[in-house]
Design a protein around this motif. Structure first.
Motif, PDB file in Angstrom:
ATOM      1  N   ILE A 625      24.929   9.754 -21.326  1.00  0.00           N
ATOM      2  CA  ILE A 625      24.869   8.294 -21.290  1.00  0.00           C
ATOM      3  C   ILE A 625      26.165   7.773 -21.881  1.00  0.00           C
ATOM      4  CG2 ILE A 625      23.646   6.235 -22.084  1.00  0.00           C
ATOM      5  CD1 ILE A 625      21.114   7.979 -22.292  1.00  0.00           C
ATOM      6  N   VAL A 626      26.989   7.108 -21.071  1.00  0.00           N
ATOM      7  CA  VAL A 626      28.267   6.600 -21.556  1.00  0.00           C
ATOM      8  C   VAL A 626      28.212   5.099 -21.830  1.00  0.00           C
ATOM      9  CG1 VAL A 626      29.576   8.416 -20.432  1.00  0.00           C
ATOM     10  CG2 VAL A 626      29.124   6.295 -19.182  1.00  0.00           C
ATOM     11  N   THR A 638      20.223  -4.713 -19.756  1.00  0.00           N
ATOM     12  CA  THR A 638      21.247  -3.839 -20.325  1.00  0.00           C
ATOM     13  C   THR A 638      21.771  -2.914 -19.237  1.00  0.00           C
ATOM     14  OG1 THR A 638      20.149  -3.869 -22.480  1.00  0.00           O
ATOM     15  CG2 THR A 638      21.713  -2.082 -22.075  1.00  0.00           C
ATOM     16  N   ASP A 639      23.095  -2.848 -19.110  1.00  0.00           N
ATOM     17  CA  ASP A 639      23.711  -1.954 -18.147  1.00  0.00           C
ATOM     18  C   ASP A 639      23.739  -0.544 -18.720  1.00  0.00           C
ATOM     19  OD1 ASP A 639      24.229  -3.853 -16.166  1.00  0.00           O
ATOM     20  OD2 ASP A 639      26.012  -4.545 -17.220  1.00  0.00           O
ATOM     21  N   VAL A 640      23.265   0.406 -17.940  1.00  0.00           N
ATOM     22  CA  VAL A 640      23.236   1.809 -18.351  1.00  0.00           C
ATOM     23  C   VAL A 640      24.039   2.616 -17.339  1.00  0.00           C
ATOM     24  CG1 VAL A 640      21.809   3.813 -18.851  1.00  0.00           C
ATOM     25  CG2 VAL A 640      20.954   1.516 -19.366  1.00  0.00           C
ATOM     26  N   GLU A 641      24.979   3.391 -17.853  1.00  0.00           N
ATOM     27  CA  GLU A 641      25.802   4.225 -16.985  1.00  0.00           C
ATOM     28  C   GLU A 641      25.719   5.673 -17.460  1.00  0.00           C
ATOM     29  OE1 GLU A 641      30.442   4.784 -15.497  1.00  0.00           O
ATOM     30  OE2 GLU A 641      29.815   2.935 -16.507  1.00  0.00           O
ATOM     31  N   ALA A 642      25.594   6.577 -16.501  1.00  0.00           N
ATOM     32  CA  ALA A 642      25.520   8.003 -16.807  1.00  0.00           C
ATOM     33  C   ALA A 642      26.662   8.731 -16.120  1.00  0.00           C
ATOM     34  CB  ALA A 642      24.187   8.580 -16.349  1.00  0.00           C
ATOM     35  N   ARG A 643      27.164   9.765 -16.802  1.00  0.00           N
ATOM     36  CA  ARG A 643      28.192  10.627 -16.230  1.00  0.00           C
ATOM     37  C   ARG A 643      27.624  12.034 -16.097  1.00  0.00           C
ATOM     38  NH1 ARG A 643      33.776  10.302 -19.090  1.00  0.00           N
ATOM     39  NH2 ARG A 643      33.606   8.231 -18.160  1.00  0.00           N
ATOM     40  N   LEU A 644      27.921  12.690 -14.987  1.00  0.00           N
ATOM     41  CA  LEU A 644      27.338  13.995 -14.690  1.00  0.00           C
ATOM     42  C   LEU A 644      28.407  15.068 -14.569  1.00  0.00           C
ATOM     43  CD1 LEU A 644      24.993  12.063 -13.785  1.00  0.00           C
ATOM     44  CD2 LEU A 644      24.482  13.732 -12.007  1.00  0.00           C
ATOM     45  N   LYS A 645      28.073  16.271 -15.001  1.00  0.00           N
ATOM     46  CA  LYS A 645      28.827  17.475 -14.651  1.00  0.00           C
ATOM     47  C   LYS A 645      27.897  18.327 -13.792  1.00  0.00           C
ATOM     48  CE  LYS A 645      31.584  21.059 -14.640  1.00  0.00           C
ATOM     49  NZ  LYS A 645      30.711  21.973 -13.891  1.00  0.00           N
ATOM     50  N   VAL A 646      28.262  18.504 -12.528  1.00  0.00           N
ATOM     51  CA  VAL A 646      27.412  19.207 -11.566  1.00  0.00           C
ATOM     52  C   VAL A 646      27.964  20.603 -11.350  1.00  0.00           C
ATOM     53  CG1 VAL A 646      26.424  19.150  -9.246  1.00  0.00           C
ATOM     54  CG2 VAL A 646      26.855  17.011 -10.468  1.00  0.00           C
ATOM     55  N   PRO A 647      27.141  21.631 -11.438  1.00  0.00           N
ATOM     56  CA  PRO A 647      27.642  22.998 -11.225  1.00  0.00           C
ATOM     57  C   PRO A 647      28.122  23.180  -9.782  1.00  0.00           C
ATOM     58  CG  PRO A 647      25.245  22.978 -11.355  1.00  0.00           C
ATOM     59  CD  PRO A 647      25.703  21.607 -11.753  1.00  0.00           C
ATOM     60  N   VAL A 689      18.043   9.374 -19.643  1.00  0.00           N
ATOM     61  CA  VAL A 689      18.543   9.532 -18.285  1.00  0.00           C
ATOM     62  C   VAL A 689      18.376  10.990 -17.897  1.00  0.00           C
ATOM     63  CG1 VAL A 689      20.549   9.407 -16.775  1.00  0.00           C
ATOM     64  CG2 VAL A 689      20.184   7.635 -18.490  1.00  0.00           C
ATOM     65  N   GLN A 690      17.741  11.231 -16.771  1.00  0.00           N
ATOM     66  CA  GLN A 690      17.498  12.604 -16.304  1.00  0.00           C
ATOM     67  C   GLN A 690      18.151  12.801 -14.948  1.00  0.00           C
ATOM     68  OE1 GLN A 690      13.624  14.641 -16.762  1.00  0.00           O
ATOM     69  NE2 GLN A 690      13.616  14.846 -14.540  1.00  0.00           N
ATOM     70  N   ASP A 701      19.746  13.250 -21.042  1.00  0.00           N
ATOM     71  CA  ASP A 701      20.370  12.780 -22.270  1.00  0.00           C
ATOM     72  C   ASP A 701      19.478  11.677 -22.829  1.00  0.00           C
ATOM     73  OD1 ASP A 701      22.148  12.509 -24.337  1.00  0.00           O
ATOM     74  OD2 ASP A 701      23.585  11.288 -23.225  1.00  0.00           O
ATOM     75  N   VAL A 702      19.363  11.627 -24.163  1.00  0.00           N
ATOM     76  CA  VAL A 702      18.518  10.640 -24.837  1.00  0.00           C
ATOM     77  C   VAL A 702      19.372   9.876 -25.841  1.00  0.00           C
ATOM     78  CG1 VAL A 702      16.508  10.275 -26.320  1.00  0.00           C
ATOM     79  CG2 VAL A 702      16.448  12.033 -24.549  1.00  0.00           C
TER      80      VAL A 702
END
Length: 985
Positions: A625-626, A638-647, A689-690, A701-702
């Motif tokens: 969660i960034v 509230t704006d929520v943005e997530a960043r992912l690292k995908v294998p 965020v899942q 991430d929590v």
């Protein structure tokens, strides 16, 4: 304009809702404009013995609406009415016992000719949703076939009786009576509400069906249920409580039935009798493809003995029937007499005054030897019950697309008062044409706001809206009508919908509520943060392995005055002018590192930060969660943005955004950014965020928000410690405060940044169970204990996965909140092979590696050892993961000596080292009889965590491994947490 949710045909000609709004009724205009507006109801007029009255004239009857006399325009027997009656036979399979359903269907079949003589008959079954088994017909053969089908299939489930039997069995088995009663009451209320909503929806579907009479013959024992009467006397000292507005009322059905001209006839059997299945006589009318079932389901089991705890309250049926002009029949004799009384029904048409103070209806007959049964309120009014059904279905996302009004609604949040939130509801309605004529004042609307809270309460609020002509500031013809009203939102409000109904035309619309906040209320972004574009972005570097001196480049906005670059929490560079790029020496080892760039404005305030993970393994998988960042207050939108690292081997299926355990939004492609509503009035909680891959792998991430003491300090790593306090007997100690704790890292006292009781935070649990051949005889007891342990988890909050291991480990169930599926996986374990315990432990820790927040791993096995090299790899992973590991060892020698004997000491020391790494412990048992007690002890510890955070001071050249210790200033109380943590320079 907010998207509009739509459903149900617009309900027929409407008069204002008298009993609720206090306004009068306006009837529909007839085709002949010279005729007065009229209303019609059906009524029973008979002698006290039930015989039909002689031929009556309209002069023999008087009618009052709202206490005012009105003219009787017509009075004809029901069978002779110009418009035939609509007759519905309604069977609620979900809330009725099979016996009454069969018995009533059998009796109605015998009287099929009498029913079709009155009008078209339809057959409806609700199981749980209402569906048409037989469309309206006056064909006796079709009607008998449909009733034969109900008689033969006997699909009623007696859900209420089954729920109550389950409750009684659980209490008899030793469950807490108060808790069990509260849970059972909650389930029963949900069933009752759902089925009553289905009935109300059916009753309201009367548009374009004329204004003739309608008779509802219904088998629905749920209408006569009294859950509080049953559970209140069986909950012991913890008698259950009924949430406000949760118990459906008969009046809701009554108001709806009267509004749409239904007379209701509740039918059932409360006494034992002969089984209709035993005297069934097949005929040529038996439906093809149906078999007569004479088993337990086919036979009557309607008795009210102690094995059937559901006992309907017939007074509720009687009240419903009396208020709608119908009759209830709960015995064989009453049901037989009912068909004679149907012949004594009349259609009464009377003038509807243009305005009344109330919709109360009273009919009287001059002949005192006759009795009259008629509805107690006039038809036509759209009751609030309809609005509330629409609200509940919209919040459950069950509405279709049939509404007619385009509406928009917004709630503004001025501030908080006394634990709740002051708010202002702004509603807009687009002007629409009705049969070619534009809607204009005077018009009457009802606005229904449905508020949903985190504990699944739905709270309705109704308000009448009168549009008056010539009001100051009246908008142009193309502009929408707007209505504002003040309200107080209950604590933990997390969503809402608004229903708007035109009480003059019957049109309606429904829309999600958009929540907004004025500028003086924080909405989730830091001061100076740009909503649409970030002030600072770190550009990724080319190439996979980064070492030595590497240039890192940024993209910044003009308000940025300075950028600091931090590697693993230590400042490595600072740039005070554009371009804000930096060359940083990463060393020669090619280790995984985190680079953070922090942007400041001219006043020295942080306005943004961005991160890069350098030299990350190709198969790593995580979500972060960034936005929002920790600290500050986040309430409302509230704006929520997530960043992912995908294998490299995976692809993203979806990213889900949760507030606590409520799913609020989903993204299926980047950017993974959504606006959610953090509940007003009770905003403390956690954002989750899942991310899920197409192959089923998931990570999350929590972020804990709005909790005092939780924030982020710039430039250093925030260390989180989950701590368990134990007394001398090893039992968890609760009720401690921050003042009782001291934290040491590398023997240096640390300053505690925040302190909280963490047992209510989400838990991600790994369960690894030995299923090797040596456990063949012990497996049943192991499975029982593991299933009980799964049941101790919090279903609405926690998640878990299952690893089974014999000769090799395997992931039996991936991380899930479906605990029934998890228990099925436990039951499916089969003993085979040797014991790959270290491989299983490694697999489980890898599953937990991509998950943030509170975690734990429980491992059960019988003590076989593996190669030393496998253990060393597991120990390194355990130290890095910081996950508390609970090892349960079944071994007679180790249990007898608590691991101190010479023969077990070397092996037991490995278990101790693994467990100490994350603050877990080892349990030694000699037999599987002790397992349930051990699992219960672990469960108690997991519910007793304290969460302590601190910012360590990183001295250059310090040790790479730093021991961590927590001390408690209470005699006899000790603390367990991680053994230490590694520092990467």
């Amino acid at each position: 304009m907010i998207r509009s949710i739509r459903h149900l045909p617009a309900l027929g000609v409407a008069v204002t809702l008298a009993a609720i709004t206090g306004l009068g009724a306006t009837a529909s205009e007839p085709d002949d404009r010279d005729e007065p507006a009229s209303l019609a109801v059906s009524a029973e007029i008979a002698s006290r013995g039930g015989k039909a009255a002689r031929r009556l004239e309209k002069e023999d009857l008087t009618v009052e609406v709202g206490g005012e006399p009105v003219a009787v325009l017509d009075l004809v027997p029901l069978g002779a009415a110009a418009e035939p009656a609509r007759i519905a036979l309604y069977f609620d399979y979900s809330l009725s016992r099979p016996g009454p359903v069969q018995r009533v269907a059998d009796r109605l079949r015998e009287h099929a000719e009498s029913l079709v003589a009155l009008g078209a008959v339809e057959v409806i079954v609700a199981d749980p949703e209402a569906r048409t088994l037989l469309p309206p017909t006056q064909d006796v053969g079709f009607l008998r076939q449909a009733l034969d089908r109900i008689f033969v299939s006997a699909e009623a489930t007696d859900a209420l009786g089954e729920r109550r039997r389950t409750f009684l069995a659980s209490v008899a088995a030793g469950a807490d009576a108060g808790e069990a009663a509260q849970a059972a009451l909650h389930d029963e209320l949900l069933m009752l509400r759902s089925q009553q909503d289905e009935l109300i929806r059916f009753l309201s579907h009367r548009r374009d069906r004329g204004d003739g009479p309608a008779l509802l013959l219904i088998v629905d024992e749920g209408l006569a249920a009294d859950p509080m009467d049953f559970y209140a006397g069986r909950g012991g000292a913890g008698a259950p409580t009924l949430p406000a507005g949760r118990l459906p009322t008969i009046r809701e059905v009554t108001d709806t039935a009267n509004a749409y001209r239904w007379s209701v006839f509740p039918l059932s059997f409360l006494t034992d009798g002969d089984d209709p299945a035993l005297r069934y006589d097949p005929s040529v009318e038996t439906p093809v493809g149906f078999r007569l079932r004479l088993g337990a389901r086919g036979r009557d089991h309607t008795g009210t003995t102690d094995d059937n705890p559901f006992r309907p309250v017939p007074e509720r049926w009687q009240a419903l029937a009396a208020a709608t002009g119908g009759r209830a029949a709960s015995t064989e004799k009453e049901l037989e007499g009912l068909f004679d009384r149907l012949a004594a029904r009349y259609l009464v048409r009377f003038a509807a005054p243009p305005s009344t103070a109330a919709s109360a209806l009273r009919l009287a007959v001059a002949d005192r030897s006759l009795e009259i049964r008629a509805p107690d309120s006039a038809p036509g009014a759209t009751p609030e019950a309809i609005s509330e059904v629409r609200v509940r279905r919209a919040l459950a996302e069950l509405l279709d697309d049939d509404s007619e009004l385009e509406i928009a609604a917004r709630i503004r949040l001025p501030g908080e008062i006394a634990g709740a939130t002051a708010a202002r509801l702004e509603t807009e309605v687009q002007r629409v044409d009705v049969e070619g004529e534009a809607v204009a004042p005077p018009s009457r609307f009802r606005i229904t706001l449905g508020v949903h809270t985190q504990n699944d309460e739905i709270i309705p609020r109704h308000e009448l809206w009168l549009l008056q002509p010539g009001e100051p500031g009246e908008p142009a013809e193309s502009a929408p009508w707007r209505h504002d009203s003040d309200l107080v939102l209950p604590p933990s409000t997390d969503s809402a919908v608004v229903v708007v109904e035109n009480l003059d035309t019957g049109q309606w619309g429904i829309a999600d509520v958009d929540f907004g906040a004025p500028s003086d209320v924080a909405t989730g972004s830091r001061p100076g943060r740009l909503a649409a574009d970030r002030p600072l972005s770190l550009l990724p570097v080319d190439g996979q392995l980064q070492r030595g001196k590497v240039w890192f480049r940024t993209v910044v906005h003009p308000e940025v005055d300075r950028v600091d670059f931090l590697v693993n929490g230590r400042r490595a560079a600072r740039r005070n002018r554009s371009p804000f790029d930096a060359e940083i020496d990463l060393g020669t080892a090619g280790r995984t590192m985190q680079l953070v760039a922090v942007a400041y404005d001219r006043a020295g305030n942080e306005i943004d930060r961005d991160r890069l993970v350098i030299n990350e393994p190709a198969e790593s998988f995580w979500v972060r969660i960034v936005e929002p960042e920790p600290g500050g207050r986040h309430v409302g939108p509230t704006d929520v943005e997530a960043r992912l690292k995908v294998p490299q081997s995976g692809a993203v299926d979806r990213v889900d955004f949760y507030w606590k355990e409520r799913l609020l939004a989903t993204a299926i492609e980047p950017p993974y950014r959504r606006r959610i509503l953090i509940p007003v009035g009770d905003p403390e909680g956690f954002l989750r965020v899942q991310a899920t891959l197409t192959d089923g792998r998931a990570t999350e991430d929590v972020l804990v928000l709005n909790r005092a003491g939780f924030g982020e300090q710039i430039g250093v790593e925030l260390v989180e410690l989950y701590v368990v306090a134990n007394d001398r007997d090893g039992k968890p100690v609760l009720g401690l405060s921050e003042a009782d704790f001291q934290v040491f890292e590398d023997k240096s006292l640390q300053q505690i940044e925040s302190f909280a009781v963490a047992g209510n935070l989400p838990l991600s649990l790994g369960l690894a169970i030995d299923s090797s051949s040596s456990l063949f005889l012990r497996m049943p007891a192991v499975k029982r204990a593991a299933e009980s342990f799964v049941d101790s988890l919090e279903r609405s909050r926690d998640r878990a996965f299952l690893v089974g291991f014999g000769s090799e480990p395997r992931l039996v169930r991936s991380t899930t909140s479906d605990f029934e599926s998890l228990k099925t996986g436990v039951r499916a374990l089969k003993p085979y092979g040797s014991t790959a315990v270290w491989g299983a432990l490694t697999m489980a820790l890898e599953q937990l590696d991509g998950i943030t927040g509170r975690k734990a791993l429980v491992v059960f096995y019988d003590g076989d050892d593996e190669d030393e090299s496998f253990f060393e790899n597991s120990l390194k992973l355990a130290r890095r993961s910081r996950v508390p590991i609970y090892m349960i060892l079944v071994n007679n020698e180790a249990a007898r000596t608590q691991g101190r004997s010479l023969s077990s000491r070397a092996f037991v020391s490995k278990l101790d080292r693994i467990s100490r790494a994350g603050g877990g412990r080892v349990f030694y048992v000699s037999t599987t009889d002790d397992l349930e007690a051990i699992f219960a002890q672990i469960s108690a510890e997991l519910r007793s965590h304290y969460l302590i955070t601190y910012y360590p001071i990183l001295e250059p050249g310090g040790p790479l491994w730093r021991p961590v210790a927590v001390e408690i200033d209470r005699r006899g109380v000790t603390a367990r947490t991680i053994e230490g943590r590694g520092v990467t320079w």
